[in-house]
Scaffold this active site. Structure first.
Site, PDB file in Angstrom:
ATOM      1  NE  ARG A  45     -11.675  96.948  12.143  1.00 22.28           N
ATOM      2  CZ  ARG A  45     -11.595  96.216  13.255  1.00 22.28           C
ATOM      3  NH1 ARG A  45     -11.522  96.819  14.461  1.00 22.28           N
ATOM      4  NH2 ARG A  45     -11.584  94.906  13.204  1.00 22.28           N
ATOM      5  CB  SER A 116      -8.186  93.812   3.659  1.00 21.24           C
ATOM      6  OG  SER A 116      -8.847  94.715   4.476  1.00 21.24           O
ATOM      7  CE  LYS A 145      -9.282  91.473  10.421  1.00 10.79           C
ATOM      8  NZ  LYS A 145     -10.735  91.272  10.436  1.00 10.79           N
TER       9      LYS A 145
HETATM   10  N1  LIG Z   1     -10.168  97.750   8.428  1.00 17.67           N
HETATM   11  C1  LIG Z   1      -9.007  97.683   7.734  1.00 17.67           C
HETATM   12  N2  LIG Z   1      -8.371  98.845   7.418  1.00 17.67           N
HETATM   13  C2  LIG Z   1      -7.197  98.778   6.743  1.00 17.67           C
HETATM   14  C3  LIG Z   1      -6.466 100.053   6.412  1.00 17.67           C
HETATM   15  F1  LIG Z   1      -6.644 100.360   5.128  1.00 17.67           F
HETATM   16  F2  LIG Z   1      -6.917 101.044   7.194  1.00 17.67           F
HETATM   17  F3  LIG Z   1      -5.171  99.875   6.632  1.00 17.67           F
HETATM   18  N3  LIG Z   1      -6.636  97.616   6.341  1.00 17.67           N
HETATM   19  C4  LIG Z   1      -7.244  96.445   6.652  1.00 17.67           C
HETATM   20  C5  LIG Z   1      -8.439  96.452   7.368  1.00 17.67           C
HETATM   21  C6  LIG Z   1      -9.096  95.130   7.730  1.00 17.67           C
HETATM   22  O1  LIG Z   1     -10.301  95.038   7.004  1.00 17.67           O
HETATM   23  P1  LIG Z   1     -11.081  93.639   7.100  1.00 17.67           P
HETATM   24  O2  LIG Z   1     -10.168  92.557   6.676  1.00 17.67           O
HETATM   25  O3  LIG Z   1     -12.351  93.783   6.378  1.00 17.67           O
HETATM   26  O4  LIG Z   1     -11.356  93.476   8.645  1.00 17.67           O
HETATM   27  P2  LIG Z   1     -12.223  94.454   9.575  1.00 17.67           P
HETATM   28  O5  LIG Z   1     -13.475  94.774   8.817  1.00 17.67           O
HETATM   29  O6  LIG Z   1     -12.439  93.622  10.824  1.00 17.67           O
HETATM   30  O7  LIG Z   1     -11.381  95.681   9.803  1.00 17.67           O
END
Ligand SMILES: Nc1nc(C(F)(F)F)ncc1COP(=O)(O)OP(=O)(O)O
Ligand SMILES: [Mg+2]
Length: 218
Positions: A45, A116, A145
């Site tokens: 990420r 998510s 975040k």
């Molecule tokens: N990256 C993530 N990974 C998980 C995991 F499955 F790993 F638990 N859950 C939720 C997110 C959040 O995803 P998103 O809402 O797109 O925000 P961002 O792109 O800023 O991460």
């Protein structure tokens, strides 16, 4: 790698999510130590102030993917579907504000699709759109975040499970060692961790302790 639902549930136990901006030292070293500590899944990420872009991002992704491959840890890419396809990642994770899941599924075929969800309605929609697992949160307050939704706590996982939803679920958001068991007790198959591992002076020990908490909670 096309993991069955059972294998996805098992791989969600200790899901390390990381990018270079989350690390106190070289991301490759942090990942190697986290793997030594027992993480079961990895998400690249690369996001936030100072995140790598372009060739540097691709090169870091390939470097971390190679480490995961050496240890048979599935490699998931956050947001960037094109990157995931370019490096043949094992899957992608998208949120409510990212690309349309139906379009993403068409692009990625049988790769893992994580979506998510912040509530029951989003969980049900994600399942209809073909999610292989749900990332549910934020469980607790997190500074990782910056655009987080309202903190829901593990209760939201209980509500999803009470509606007879069996899909693999991982909780995310501010989970530290002393909180991990609450997330599992609420019905999650695992915990997703960023800072508690990446910001630890000893990522291997941090991962080991978190995995221990998770396994004791089942
Ligand atoms: N990256 C993530 N990974 C998980 C995991 F499955 F790993 F638990 N859950 C939720 C997110 C959040 O995803 P998103 O809402 O797109 O925000 P961002 O792109 O800023 O991460
Ligand atoms: Mg996203």
């Amino acid at each position: 790698m096309n993991l069955s639902e059972k294998r996805i549930k098992e791989s969600l136990k200790l899901y390390f999510v990381m990018g270079s901006v989350n690390c106190l030292k070289d991301p490759a070293t942090v990942l190697q130590e986290a793997i030594a500590g027992g993480i079961t899944l990895f998400q690249f990420r690369e996001k936030g102030n100072g995140a790598k872009t372009g060739y540097e991002k691709i090169s870091l992704a390939k470097k971390l993917q190679a480490i995961c491959k050496q240890h048979d840890i599935p490699f998931i890419v956050n947001d960037d579907i094109d990157l995931a396809l370019q490096i043949d990642a094992d899957g992608v994770h998208i949120g409510q504000e990212d690309e349309d899941p139906l379009k993403v599924r068409k692009k990625i075929g049988s790769k893992i699709l994580g979506i998510s969800a912040h509530n029951l309605e989003e969980a049900q929609k994600a399942i209809e759109h073909g999610a292989d697992y749900l990332g549910v949160g934020p469980m607790y307050f997190t500074s990782t975040k910056t655009d987080i939704r309202e903190v829901k706590g593990p209760e939201v996982i209980k509500i999803i499970r009470m509606n007879d939803i069996q899909i693999p679920i991982v909780g995310i958001g501010g989970i530290k060692q002393n909180l991990a068991r609450n997330v599992i007790k609420a019905g999650a198959d695992g915990v997703a961790i960023i800072s508690a591992i990446s910001q630890s002076p000893d990522p291997k020990l941090a991962a080991k302790q978190l995995l221990n908490e998770v396994e004791m909670a089942f």
